[in-house]
Design an enzyme around this catalytic site. Structure first.
Site: not given
Length: 219
Positions: A10, A133
């Site tokens: 990412c 996360d």
């Protein structure tokens, strides 16, 4: 696990790094549209990068509480395969975005303790996938990409039907342990392959994928 693990890199911003990510085996590439992030990229620039790997990796747009106009621009310019929502989007908002865009939607959730996992229930059947996360440090303005991890043992009690991608501080030194403990269907890294915030490092990317490969062989 060798054949089924999804790997998302990412916060990509350059031709060199997106090409390397896909060559190494990334199944997903992520572009971040959040002005406060050092990984922020303009949709038009992301669209050009996405075209380089389209069809070889899934294109994921990452936004934080984006409004309809911003999402329309992202969808028009980068033609993503997946929308990842990394803000405070409610289940109702996720459902609306799915219906309007016609795209799969991933919902990122910040995890610090077992109670945080209970938030999954509200999005169950709405989000196509979860990105779990670590909660950001108190002084951080970024919802993700902070280079911190959470206790992966918290996921022991998670229902096996929950499809999630593990994120938060994954790097070459800890990804093997993360795979062994959490056994996720997918992993996501950003800061873990950077030499400085927002700057992807080719050697660090190489080392990360090698660590994943070794962990898969050992599993």
């Amino acid at each position: 696990m060798l054949m089924t693990l999804d790997i998302k890199i990412c916060g990509l911003k350059t031709e060199e790094t997106i090409d390397r990510a896909v060559a190494l085996g990334a199944t997903h590439v992520g572009f971040i549209f959040f002005a406060k992030s050092p990984r922020h990229i303009e949709p038009a620039d992301a669209g050009r990068l996405a075209d380089r790997v389209r069809g070889r990796a899934k294109i994921v747009s990452v936004s934080v509480d984006a409004d309809n106009d911003d999402l329309d621009e992202i969808i028009d310019l980068i033609r993503p395969d997946i929308l990842q929502l990394h803000g405070r989007e409610t289940p109702e908002r996720v459902l609306t975005i799915k219906a309007v865009s016609g795209l799969p939607v991933w919902k990122a959730l910040s995890i610090a303790d077992a109670d945080d996992l209970k938030r999954i229930d509200a999005y169950d059947g709405i989000a196509n996938r979860f990105l779990l996360d670590a909660k950001p440090p108190r002084n951080s303005e970024l919802p993700g990409g902070n280079g911190v991890s959470f206790d992966w043992r918290l996921l022991d009690g998670l229902d096996e039907s929950v499809d999630y991608m593990l994120s938060g501080g994954l790097n070459k030194d800890n990804v093997g342990e993360a795979l062994r403990i959490a056994r996720p269907r997918g992993i996501d890294t950003s800061s873990g392959v950077e030499s400085s915030p927002g700057v992807k490092d080719l050697k660090m990317m190489d080392a990360f994928f090698e660590a994943v490969r070794l962990a898969q062989v050992a599993a």
